[in-house]
Design an enzyme around this catalytic site. Structure first.
Site, PDB file in Angstrom:
ATOM      1  N   SER A 182       0.859  -1.193   0.000  1.00 44.96           N
ATOM      2  CA  SER A 182       0.000   0.000   0.000  1.00 44.96           C
ATOM      3  C   SER A 182       0.885   1.230   0.000  1.00 44.96           C
ATOM      4  CB  SER A 182      -0.867   0.024   1.259  1.00 44.96           C
ATOM      5  OG  SER A 182      -0.068   0.311   2.394  1.00 44.96           O
ATOM      6  N   ASP A 183       0.405   2.313  -0.587  1.00 47.81           N
ATOM      7  CA  ASP A 183       1.088   3.573  -0.309  1.00 47.81           C
ATOM      8  C   ASP A 183       0.906   3.816   1.192  1.00 47.81           C
ATOM      9  OD1 ASP A 183       2.431   5.954  -0.347  1.00 47.81           O
ATOM     10  OD2 ASP A 183       1.293   6.837  -2.002  1.00 47.81           O
ATOM     11  N   TRP A 184       1.741   4.661   1.741  1.00 41.51           N
ATOM     12  CA  TRP A 184       1.775   4.811   3.198  1.00 41.51           C
ATOM     13  C   TRP A 184       0.436   5.343   3.731  1.00 41.51           C
ATOM     14  CZ3 TRP A 184       5.354   2.285   1.336  1.00 41.51           C
ATOM     15  CH2 TRP A 184       6.488   1.884   2.026  1.00 41.51           C
TER      16      TRP A 184
END
Ligand code: BGC
Length: 756
Positions: free
Chosen positions: A229-231
């Protein structure tokens, strides 16, 4: 390599769930008792941001020193897969030295609007260029035993409301533009990880978008790594896991690991789904630790020089009346605070703590140039300052030439928010007025991550677009100003004359959490060329200190049916007086009128470096997909039938050679047959026409609108059009046709369709 299946059998449910999220900002969790390692991830994409104990998300705490290379906007202007590969390899070497296993990048999102705050981190408005450069970046990094994370998948084309916005995109546009920008990089370079984007696409968060993460990325494109996931991009963890998002980053304090455990225990999540995710994670984790080189280091000076070389190959000479290159004996007034405090990178997660920075002033001193410096404006303020302008004008008037170092201050463009206009700050605009009034030979050197408008372009002699040139920016600019090397970069994006000329102007950044990609496939030059809207500087544009001639265009065949590759060859001659490189561009213009298409689309490119007088034969290959459009109804790429023009040139607006090619495309498939099928849509199919004629012979006598179908000449435009757009059921209204006869007709048509 360990046996991943055996390990998974030995893991507890909690251990397996735990593996699916980070331990802290940058590290995954290991399972010590089973020898399962944790791995370290770090930004990317044009330099490392390896943090020590003091960790944070967007670069508040300093990271370890690393080489800061030019950002993607500049890199892309090199159009050089070789350079991108070298950069990727250098990042890989630095990652090995810092004990990192995965570098978070490159970013392959399309530059939909020049306002996007993060455009400096993306390559292009064109998917072919973007995905080929991303592939080279990945190849380079992974050649060093370090993984890449191709990001942000997908359609993360603005920063405004980036964690919630829903990008509403029609399927054809998604496939041809936004996904295509990732597709080649995934298929060809096989990144170890792909990072899903924050936003939603057509209603679903990317982090739980099964179509994107599994159906397309894995099943269609063959992606073998894991999705991260993106952060903080996770919305609902369990649906995310089911959709194909294996690793949540950073950590969730165990919250979402517990949700996974509970879902398995309560029978809502099949444990096999978790096992499959863990298998994908373990495969990459072990590959990463096995590829670790203990005691790795890197040569910081060599990387600085690489950064310099990449920067000077990337910068774009936009305009030049002959004032450049400068001669050593000329007295130069260097003006603008960027000359001493360069802006060489962007803000946010990609922020690098450079090993060293070489401003223009230092580089000019090193080469013993004859110059004076005056500040001209203050980077930290936008308001004009008459005293600074006056001093600059005076310095300029005493010199042979003025070099104005301008650009966008950090606060004007960054990750996290978008720009609202394309102007330079007011103090720089006032400075241009003052200096050009005092000195006719004025050169502007720009530091910016994305296009600006230049109502002042006519007042200056030359403009060098330096983008965000990395830590060796000053040396690279000096090399180009003095002609140590000839500029060779070309724009990977369109510079519009006005913001309003940009195709997404009416649809950016959307309303609330919805942004409609109403311009469809017509992004960047695809719009400017199709609608004939003159840009300030076109896609593919860039000047040189030399000249190139294009000749002898040949195609390996006169017709194309998609089975083999087509080779396009031509001679490029350096007809100038100095060594220089040229970026040759190949565009296809689909003239078949099958569906609305852009006037032309980039389908090939090559960068060649030639000595004066030298000629090289350049070859570029085209394959089926290059000619296709995406048929959303049939969920497949379709090769149209008809003429294409092959165009080869020095920019999208400087086409030098053309040739026609006849394409024999796919048979047009029969449309779905039901009572609403249009007569006209069946006319291309002999079998269907035969059946229609049999069934409609009697009523056609009374209905002139069927003349064309019946082969009786037609010729009455209104009647022919009526017939063409007539749903089959409408025959009942216009004639004695009955529901029973309609059913019989549909039955026969369906039988032909299935026999087809
Ligand atoms: C950015 C990513 C980056 C990540 C980790 C996010 O905010 O969108 O590009 O890799 O942070 O720093």
């Amino acid at each position: 390599m360990r046996n991943v299946t055996t390990l998974i059998e030995q893991m507890t449910l909690e251990e397996k769930a735990g593996l699916c999220s980070g331990d802290n900002f940058w590290r995954t969790k290991g399972v010590e008792r089973l020898g399962i390692p944790a791995i370290n991830l770090s930004d990317g994409p044009h330099g490392l941001r390896a943090q020590g104990e003091e960790q944070d998300h967007l670069g508040v705490n300093e990271s370890k020193p690393a080489t800061c290379f030019p950002t993607a906007a500049g890199l892309a202007s090199s159009w050089s897969v070789d350079l991108l590969e070298q950069l990727g390899a250098a990042l890989g070497d630095e990652a090995q030295a810092e004990g990192l296993h995965v570098v978070l990048g490159p970013g392959a999102n399309i530059k939909r609007s020049p306002l996007c705050g993060r455009n400096f981190e993306y390559f292009s408005e064109d998917p072919l260029l973007s995905s080929h450069l991303a592939a080279a970046h990945i190849r380079g990094t992974q050649s060093r035993g370090v993984g890449s994370s191709l990001k942000h998948f997908a359609a993360n084309n603005q920063e405004h409301r980036r964690m919630s916005v829903d990008a509403r995109i029609d399927e054809r546009t998604l496939r041809e533009i936004y996904l295509a920008s990732f597709e080649h990089a995934v298929k060809e370079a096989q990144p170890w990880t792909v990072m899903c984007a924050y936003n939603r696409v057509n209603g679903e968060y990317c982090s739980e978008h099964r179509r994107l993460l599994t159906d397309i990325l894995r099943d269609e494109w063959g992606f073998e790594g894991f999705v991260v996931s993106d952060w903080a991009a996770v919305n609902e963890r369990v649906p995310g896991l089911v959709a194909g998002m294996e690793l949540e980053m950073p950590a969730s304090g165990g919250e979402r690991d517990a949700q996974i455990v509970a879902a398995v225990r309560e029978g809502q999540l099949d444990e096999a789904v978790l096992d499959q995710a863990v298998a994908r994670l373990l495969t990459v984790f072990f590959r990463a630790v096995d590829a670790r080189l203990e005691d790795a280091g890197f040569d910081a000076e060599a990387h600085h020089q690489l950064a310099r070389r990449i920067a000077r190959e990337s910068m774009v000479l936009l305009q030049n009346d002959g004032t450049l290159p400068l001669a050593n004996e000329q007295r130069v007034a260097v003006i603008g605070e960027f000359a001493e405090r360069p802006r060489y990178q962007g803000g946010g997660s990609s922020h690098v703590n450079a090993t060293r920075v070489e401003p223009l002033l230092e580089a000019l001193e090193t080469r013993g140039a004859s110059f004076d410096y005056t500040k001209g404006f203050e980077i930290d303020r936008d308001a004009p300052d008459q005293q600074l302008e006056q001093d600059a004008a005076t310095a300029a008037s005493h010199a042979d030439v003025a070099v104005l170092c301008l650009g966008l201050p950090d606060r004007h463009e960054s990750e996290g928010y978008d720009r609202t206009h394309l102007d330079l700050p007011a103090n720089q605009l006032a400075l241009i007025e003052a200096v050009t009034a005092a000195q006719p030979n004025t050169v502007v050197v720009l530091a910016n991550g994305a296009p600006i408008v230049m109502p002042w372009a006519g007042r200056v002699s030359a403009i060098l677009e330096g983008y965000l040139g990395g830590q060796a920016v000053g040396a690279a600019v000096a090399d180009l100003l003095y002609g140590e090397v000839s500029p060779g970069g070309k724009l990977a994006e369109t510079f519009p004359q006005r913001l309003e000329d940009n195709p997404v102007h009416l649809n950016f950044p959307g309303e609330g959490d919805v942004v409609r990609y109403g311009e469809g496939i017509f992004v960047g030059y695809r719009y400017h060329d199709t609608h004939d809207v003159a840009p300030l500087f076109p896609f593919g544009h860039g000047l040189s200190y030399s000249h190139f001639d294009y000749a002898n265009l040949t195609l390996s065949a006169d017709t194309f049916n998609g089975d083999d590759q087509l080779t396009v060859s031509l001679d490029i001659t350096n007809s100038g007086e100095r060594e220089a490189s040229e970026i040759v561009q190949l565009y296809l213009s689909d003239q078949t009128q099958t569906v609305p298409v852009a006037a032309q689309a980039l389908r090939g490119f090559d960068r060649v470096t030639l000595a004066p007088g030298a000629t090289e034969r350049v070859e570029m290959t085209l394959s089926r997909r290059d000619f296709c459009w995406y048929d959303a109804e049939r969920a497949d790429w379709r090769l149209p039938t008809g003429s294409f023009e092959i165009r080869v040139g020095a920019s999208s607006r400087d086409i030098r050679l053309t040739q026609c090619l006849e394409v024999r495309g796919d048979k047009t498939p029969l449309p779905a047959i039901d009572r609403n099928t249009l007569l006209g849509d069946l006319k291309a199919h002999d079998g269907a026409v035969r059946i229609l004629r049999e069934h409609l012979a009697d009523i056609a006598e009374e209905l002139p609108m069927l003349n064309d179908l019946m082969g009786r000449g037609g010729g009455d435009d209104l009647m022919d059009a009526m017939g063409h757009y007539l749903p089959l059921r409408a025959m009942i209204s216009f004639s004695g046709f009955t529901e029973a006869r309609l059913e019989a007709l549909l039955k026969d048509l369906r039988a032909t369709a299935s026999a087809d």
